[in-house]
Design a protein around this motif. Structure first.
Motif, PDB file in Angstrom:
ATOM      1  N   UNK A 174      -9.648 -11.249   8.945  1.00  0.00           N
ATOM      2  CA  UNK A 174      -8.605 -10.389   8.291  1.00  0.00           C
ATOM      3  C   UNK A 174      -7.473 -11.047   8.817  1.00  0.00           C
ATOM      4  N   UNK A 175      -6.379 -11.464   7.715  1.00  0.00           N
ATOM      5  CA  UNK A 175      -5.227 -12.145   8.143  1.00  0.00           C
ATOM      6  C   UNK A 175      -3.979 -11.159   7.600  1.00  0.00           C
ATOM      7  N   UNK A 190      -8.418 -14.487  -5.636  1.00  0.00           N
ATOM      8  CA  UNK A 190      -8.345 -15.834  -4.666  1.00  0.00           C
ATOM      9  C   UNK A 190      -7.143 -15.654  -3.783  1.00  0.00           C
ATOM     10  N   UNK A 191      -7.338 -15.292  -2.472  1.00  0.00           N
ATOM     11  CA  UNK A 191      -6.244 -15.218  -1.688  1.00  0.00           C
ATOM     12  C   UNK A 191      -6.158 -16.254  -0.719  1.00  0.00           C
ATOM     13  N   UNK A 192      -4.881 -17.080  -0.848  1.00  0.00           N
ATOM     14  CA  UNK A 192      -4.681 -18.384   0.091  1.00  0.00           C
ATOM     15  C   UNK A 192      -3.775 -18.040   0.998  1.00  0.00           C
ATOM     16  N   UNK A 224       0.181 -17.094   0.472  1.00  0.00           N
ATOM     17  CA  UNK A 224       1.087 -16.552   1.507  1.00  0.00           C
ATOM     18  C   UNK A 224       1.475 -17.619   2.396  1.00  0.00           C
ATOM     19  N   UNK A 225       2.653 -17.782   2.845  1.00  0.00           N
ATOM     20  CA  UNK A 225       2.912 -18.778   3.820  1.00  0.00           C
ATOM     21  C   UNK A 225       3.426 -17.917   5.098  1.00  0.00           C
ATOM     22  N   UNK A 328      -6.525 -20.844   4.747  1.00  0.00           N
ATOM     23  CA  UNK A 328      -7.734 -19.921   4.656  1.00  0.00           C
ATOM     24  C   UNK A 328      -7.865 -19.508   3.191  1.00  0.00           C
ATOM     25  N   UNK A 329      -9.218 -19.402   2.700  1.00  0.00           N
ATOM     26  CA  UNK A 329      -9.447 -19.200   1.342  1.00  0.00           C
ATOM     27  C   UNK A 329     -10.206 -17.794   1.445  1.00  0.00           C
ATOM     28  N   UNK A 330      -9.569 -16.676   0.854  1.00  0.00           N
ATOM     29  CA  UNK A 330     -10.462 -15.536   1.081  1.00  0.00           C
ATOM     30  C   UNK A 330     -10.987 -15.141   2.419  1.00  0.00           C
ATOM     31  N   UNK A 331     -10.270 -15.361   3.197  1.00  0.00           N
ATOM     32  CA  UNK A 331     -10.464 -15.052   4.877  1.00  0.00           C
ATOM     33  C   UNK A 331     -11.246 -16.124   5.514  1.00  0.00           C
TER      34      UNK A 331
END
Length: 360
Positions: A174-175, A190-192, A224-225, A328-331
């Protein structure tokens, strides 16, 4: 990767001009050397004790020559490549171990060879060693020739498949992204999350990739940076400074975000990465991106904003970040950023999505 683990060091060494001699990888020479050592050691076990002791002396001198070569290669890695290959270091240790184990049998090499030949069965031992060593060498160099003729695209695809497999096996973490500058919908499938240094050349490649392809992803991706400057001026978690001045660039990013213009600042810095910048350079880049430099300057001197950079660094260090870029891609963490596009395509396909720009 800028900084980071031994894997990146091995890649840096492998990609350098020092990785081959006469068109043959140094690793092939190393395999031949250790193969020849193994052959003479194995044959000597069945030989007369005198021949066995003399063979140990021969191994000592072979190891001594290898030690000198290893020392030169170590200096090349330290001074020219500025990266260390873990496997190379292990072979250097093996050479030193051979020296220690065979030290008591040292003597003039000519005398040792004569002693082997004079011992019962010694001539047969030397002849068998020569033939076996030649066969080992032929096998090693034939294998290298076969690899050289193989389709590099097939080899690259195999490496990419391995990278995707490692990605799938990576633990999901978890980020924290609530405070991070981002583009794309927060509920995108998709969360990067990208840990990056504004002065890292590899991070610039990732930034260019995203700038080219993100518009094609049709709200399916959020990025996200998170700054992770590789500069001990503000980052005590790293071993040495790789990009002096990157703390100033990270602080500039915090203050650009405060104006709602982080991505304008981001693009300006990566378009013209400065060398050893200071606070003034951050203001110049901010001005080129259309930011209010008066507000920017006031922001950069405020201690709470400097503390935000330290918070970003602590966040990265808590996830084992030691170099950049880390994605990280999807955690799940990518094992190597070079396969970012491939892993992103495979992951999108796994989720039943199609992302443009990732066909290759």
């Amino acid at each position: 990767m800028c900084g980071g683990t031994g894997k990146s060091g091995c890649e840096a060494v492998d990609e350098s001009s020092y990785s081959s001699l006469l068109g043959i990888p140094l690793a092939a020479y190393g395999i031949f050397f250790y193969g020849a050592i193994a052959v003479i050691a194995g044959l000597s076990l069945a030989a007369d004790p005198k021949a066995r002791d003399a063979a140990a002396g021969v191994i000592f001198y072979l190891a001594a020559v290898a030690f000198l070569v290893d020392a030169a290669l170590f200096l090349v890695q330290a001074l020219s490549i500025q990266a260390f290959c873990t496997m190379c270091l292990l072979t250097y240790a093996a050479t030193m171990l051979l020296l220690v184990l065979s030290f008591r049998q040292r003597a003039h090499i000519g005398a040792k060879l004569a002693a082997v030949k004079a011992a019962p069965g010694g001539s047969i031992l030397l002849a068998a060693w020569g033939v076996a060593a030649a066969l080992v060498g032929a096998g090693v160099f034939a294998a290298n020739a076969a690899l050289a003729m193989a389709d590099p695209a097939t080899f690259d695809e195999r490496l990419a498949d391995i990278a995707y497999g490692e990605y799938l096996q990576a633990p999901k973490v978890t980020l924290e992204t609530a405070e991070a500058p981002s583009v794309g919908p927060t509920d995108a499938p998709i969360q990067i999350v990208l840990y990056s240094d504004f002065l890292c050349p590899w991070c610039k490649q990732v930034a260019e990739n995203l700038a080219q392809n993100f518009p094609k992803w049709n709200d399916k991706v959020a990025v996200y940076y998170k700054s992770f400057p590789l500069d001990k001026f503000c980052n005590p978690s790293i071993g040495k400074t790789l990009h002096p001045g990157s703390c100033w660039m990270a602080l500039g990013g915090v203050c650009a975000q405060a104006q709602g213009k982080f991505w304008e600042y981001h693009d300006a810095v990566y378009a013209d990465q400065p060398t050893n910048p200071n606070g003034h350079d951050a203001l110049v880049l901010a001005a080129s991106a259309g930011l209010d430099t008066v507000a920017m300057k006031a922001c950069m001197v405020q201690i709470p904003n400097q503390g935000k950079v330290r918070t970003l660094i602590k966040d990265g260090a808590s996830h084992g970040i030691t170099g950049t870029p880390v994605i990280f891609i999807n955690g799940r963490r990518l094992p190597r950023f070079a396969y970012f596009s491939y892993v992103l395509r495979r992951e999108s396909e796994r989720l039943g999505l199609t992302l443009g720009g990732l066909e290759d």
